[in-house]
Design a protein around this motif. Sequence first.
Motif, PDB file in Angstrom:
ATOM      1  N   VAL A 342       0.842  -1.203   0.000  1.00 44.80           N
ATOM      2  CA  VAL A 342       0.000   0.000   0.000  1.00 44.80           C
ATOM      3  C   VAL A 342       0.876   1.252   0.000  1.00 44.80           C
ATOM      4  O   VAL A 342       0.645   2.193  -0.778  1.00 44.80           O
ATOM      5  N   TYR A 343       1.929   1.277   0.854  1.00 52.30           N
ATOM      6  CA  TYR A 343       2.802   2.445   0.938  1.00 52.30           C
ATOM      7  C   TYR A 343       3.500   2.700  -0.397  1.00 52.30           C
ATOM      8  O   TYR A 343       3.494   3.821  -0.921  1.00 52.30           O
ATOM      9  N   TYR A 344       4.120   1.637  -0.955  1.00 53.99           N
ATOM     10  CA  TYR A 344       4.827   1.806  -2.229  1.00 53.99           C
ATOM     11  C   TYR A 344       3.864   2.145  -3.360  1.00 53.99           C
ATOM     12  O   TYR A 344       4.198   2.928  -4.266  1.00 53.99           O
ATOM     13  N   GLY A 345       2.660   1.555  -3.311  1.00 52.50           N
ATOM     14  CA  GLY A 345       1.667   1.878  -4.332  1.00 52.50           C
ATOM     15  C   GLY A 345       1.315   3.356  -4.316  1.00 52.50           C
ATOM     16  O   GLY A 345       1.222   3.997  -5.377  1.00 52.50           O
ATOM     17  N   ALA A 346       1.129   3.925  -3.118  1.00 57.74           N
ATOM     18  CA  ALA A 346       0.802   5.344  -2.992  1.00 57.74           C
ATOM     19  C   ALA A 346       1.957   6.222  -3.461  1.00 57.74           C
ATOM     20  O   ALA A 346       1.758   7.196  -4.200  1.00 57.74           O
ATOM     21  N   ILE A 347       3.181   5.870  -3.057  1.00 56.83           N
ATOM     22  CA  ILE A 347       4.354   6.673  -3.435  1.00 56.83           C
ATOM     23  C   ILE A 347       4.558   6.679  -4.945  1.00 56.83           C
ATOM     24  O   ILE A 347       4.733   7.733  -5.565  1.00 56.83           O
ATOM     25  N   PHE A 348       4.505   5.488  -5.560  1.00 63.62           N
ATOM     26  CA  PHE A 348       4.754   5.414  -7.001  1.00 63.62           C
ATOM     27  C   PHE A 348       3.587   5.966  -7.815  1.00 63.62           C
ATOM     28  O   PHE A 348       3.786   6.457  -8.936  1.00 63.62           O
ATOM     29  N   ALA A 349       2.368   5.914  -7.268  1.00 61.70           N
ATOM     30  CA  ALA A 349       1.236   6.547  -7.962  1.00 61.70           C
ATOM     31  C   ALA A 349       1.467   8.049  -8.072  1.00 61.70           C
ATOM     32  O   ALA A 349       1.206   8.660  -9.125  1.00 61.70           O
ATOM     33  N   ILE A 350       1.983   8.644  -7.001  1.00 58.93           N
ATOM     34  CA  ILE A 350       2.265  10.088  -7.009  1.00 58.93           C
ATOM     35  C   ILE A 350       3.434  10.400  -7.942  1.00 58.93           C
ATOM     36  O   ILE A 350       3.386  11.354  -8.724  1.00 58.93           O
ATOM     37  N   ILE A 351       4.500   9.574  -7.873  1.00 62.36           N
ATOM     38  CA  ILE A 351       5.684   9.818  -8.714  1.00 62.36           C
ATOM     39  C   ILE A 351       5.358   9.647 -10.188  1.00 62.36           C
ATOM     40  O   ILE A 351       5.739  10.467 -11.029  1.00 62.36           O
ATOM     41  N   ILE A 352       4.636   8.581 -10.519  1.00 62.94           N
ATOM     42  CA  ILE A 352       4.371   8.266 -11.930  1.00 62.94           C
ATOM     43  C   ILE A 352       3.221   9.089 -12.499  1.00 62.94           C
ATOM     44  O   ILE A 352       3.289   9.577 -13.635  1.00 62.94           O
ATOM     45  N   LEU A 353       2.145   9.266 -11.707  1.00 64.06           N
ATOM     46  CA  LEU A 353       0.932   9.905 -12.228  1.00 64.06           C
ATOM     47  C   LEU A 353       0.796  11.377 -11.838  1.00 64.06           C
ATOM     48  O   LEU A 353      -0.069  12.076 -12.356  1.00 64.06           O
ATOM     49  N   GLY A 354       1.621  11.836 -10.902  1.00 63.29           N
ATOM     50  CA  GLY A 354       1.526  13.227 -10.450  1.00 63.29           C
ATOM     51  C   GLY A 354       1.873  14.222 -11.540  1.00 63.29           C
ATOM     52  O   GLY A 354       2.661  13.925 -12.442  1.00 63.29           O
ATOM     53  N   MET A 355       1.271  15.409 -11.472  1.00 60.95           N
ATOM     54  CA  MET A 355       1.492  16.458 -12.468  1.00 60.95           C
ATOM     55  C   MET A 355       2.612  17.377 -11.981  1.00 60.95           C
ATOM     56  O   MET A 355       2.419  18.214 -11.106  1.00 60.95           O
ATOM     57  N   TYR A 356       3.800  17.206 -12.551  1.00 57.07           N
ATOM     58  CA  TYR A 356       4.948  18.045 -12.200  1.00 57.07           C
ATOM     59  C   TYR A 356       6.019  17.823 -13.254  1.00 57.07           C
ATOM     60  O   TYR A 356       5.848  17.015 -14.159  1.00 57.07           O
ATOM     61  N   GLY A 357       7.136  18.539 -13.125  1.00 53.35           N
ATOM     62  CA  GLY A 357       8.251  18.310 -14.038  1.00 53.35           C
ATOM     63  C   GLY A 357       8.459  19.441 -15.026  1.00 53.35           C
ATOM     64  O   GLY A 357       7.791  20.480 -14.984  1.00 53.35           O
ATOM     65  N   THR A 358       9.386  19.259 -15.945  1.00 53.93           N
ATOM     66  CA  THR A 358       9.761  20.287 -16.925  1.00 53.93           C
ATOM     67  C   THR A 358       8.566  20.680 -17.786  1.00 53.93           C
ATOM     68  O   THR A 358       7.853  19.837 -18.315  1.00 53.93           O
ATOM     69  N   GLY A 359       8.358  21.983 -17.897  1.00 50.61           N
ATOM     70  CA  GLY A 359       7.283  22.504 -18.733  1.00 50.61           C
ATOM     71  C   GLY A 359       5.933  22.529 -18.079  1.00 50.61           C
ATOM     72  O   GLY A 359       4.956  23.005 -18.656  1.00 50.61           O
ATOM     73  N   TYR A 360       5.855  22.023 -16.841  1.00 51.06           N
ATOM     74  CA  TYR A 360       4.564  22.018 -16.144  1.00 51.06           C
ATOM     75  C   TYR A 360       4.511  23.178 -15.167  1.00 51.06           C
ATOM     76  O   TYR A 360       5.431  23.375 -14.367  1.00 51.06           O
ATOM     77  N   ASP A 361       3.434  23.950 -15.243  1.00 47.77           N
ATOM     78  CA  ASP A 361       3.227  25.082 -14.346  1.00 47.77           C
ATOM     79  C   ASP A 361       2.489  24.592 -13.112  1.00 47.77           C
ATOM     80  O   ASP A 361       1.283  24.375 -13.145  1.00 47.77           O
ATOM     81  N   ALA A 362       3.230  24.384 -12.037  1.00 49.52           N
ATOM     82  CA  ALA A 362       2.628  23.848 -10.811  1.00 49.52           C
ATOM     83  C   ALA A 362       1.540  24.781 -10.300  1.00 49.52           C
ATOM     84  O   ALA A 362       1.708  25.997 -10.261  1.00 49.52           O
ATOM     85  N   GLN A 363       0.417  24.197  -9.902  1.00 47.90           N
ATOM     86  CA  GLN A 363      -0.716  24.972  -9.437  1.00 47.90           C
ATOM     87  C   GLN A 363      -0.651  25.152  -7.909  1.00 47.90           C
ATOM     88  O   GLN A 363      -0.425  24.206  -7.171  1.00 47.90           O
ATOM     89  N   SER A 364      -0.831  26.385  -7.461  1.00 53.75           N
ATOM     90  CA  SER A 364      -0.903  26.617  -6.023  1.00 53.75           C
ATOM     91  C   SER A 364      -2.254  26.120  -5.516  1.00 53.75           C
ATOM     92  O   SER A 364      -3.157  25.832  -6.296  1.00 53.75           O
ATOM     93  N   PHE A 365      -2.375  26.022  -4.206  1.00 59.29           N
ATOM     94  CA  PHE A 365      -3.646  25.567  -3.631  1.00 59.29           C
ATOM     95  C   PHE A 365      -4.729  26.630  -3.834  1.00 59.29           C
ATOM     96  O   PHE A 365      -4.479  27.819  -3.649  1.00 59.29           O
ATOM     97  N   VAL A 366      -5.923  26.192  -4.218  1.00 56.02           N
ATOM     98  CA  VAL A 366      -7.005  27.099  -4.587  1.00 56.02           C
ATOM     99  C   VAL A 366      -7.366  28.041  -3.442  1.00 56.02           C
ATOM    100  O   VAL A 366      -7.530  29.244  -3.640  1.00 56.02           O
TER     101      VAL A 366
END
Length: 370
Positions: A342-366
């Motif tokens: 469960v822990y590794y699944g959550a971590i890798f879901a964020i790493i693989i599916l999260g929106m971040y990285g080069t060319g991505y404009d990170a969104q601040s909290f609404v």
Amino acid sequence: MDVYWRKQKCISNYFKFALCVFYFPQIVQGPIARYHKLIAEFEKRHPFDYKRVCFGIQLMLYGYFKKMVIADRLVLFTTEVFENVGNYEGLIIVIALIFSTFQLYMDFSGCMDIVRGTSQIFGIELDRNFDHPFFSKSVAEFWRRWHITLGTWFKDYIYLPVATSRWEKRIFLCVKEKYGIHIANAFNIAIPLTVVWILTGVWHGTGWNYVVWGIYFGGIIISSALLTKSYQKLIRRTGLDIKSKGYHLYQIIRTFALFTIGRMFVAPKSLKATGKMIKQIFARFNPWIFWDGSLYTLGLDYKDFCVCILGLLLVWKISRLQEKGSVREMIANKNIVIRWCVYYGAIFAIIILGMYGTGYDAQSFVYVNF
């Protein structure tokens, strides 16, 4: 105000006061803490506790999943539609409004999970700010479950002072003398709630669209309170089974729809844009967007849509489990293999599916903007 009303004693230690004001996890968006609760947490002993740290990290991971995987993905679609509302019509705008509702919830509740998880690692328990609001059966219940600490703050510092004020009592007596007790009671309900909801709108933003947004929700809650007896009579006459699962599902969908309609006043940034949006919704009925591929050209492709839908279903399932008990306790009771999967699944879901990285404009909290 608590000191003035003699609810709390004055703080004699400046540093304790500063700690309550500047405690870092809650500064950005809350939850809005009360001094007597927060200072009590600070004054406890906080020895290291492995389980508590694990629970805090789990809650943070869940918050990052909501924010980075779901909310920051949905915002690409909603931003494209709301900033170019004249170019879109029909079901595209309806979908954008529904997405904006989910985006707001995932963004804000995700932040609260990160804040509470961070705080829990240090042994500080902050107030819960959400209680599965989309399971609510009425708008009033929804706002008791959404941003709970803001609601209780308005209740204690706005609603009750207005409801118990001398001028409110004078109005009540005057109306009672002229028009009777029933009309007076209606005024007694409507006036404090009107003040609260107009101020709630202004708290969220200074434009007229936020004032109208406050009046919209205030009007629904006030009318519901005033018409309770009429609803009960109607239910008795029609023989409607209000305890059935079907009726409860109808209430949940109705509440979600009313909240989503409310997003029309604030998501487009102005009342003029809101009017244009309403016009565009009814300009054309275009169900073909679901199969001609045009839906996947507005910031999210087919894979992104799948990630969003699966992510929302996962959050819904977890929320259902949370209604029955603590999911973190359920995980803690599993064997070490399942726990770490469960822990590794959550971590890798964020790493693989999260929106971040080069060319991505990170969104601040609404809610930072409110």
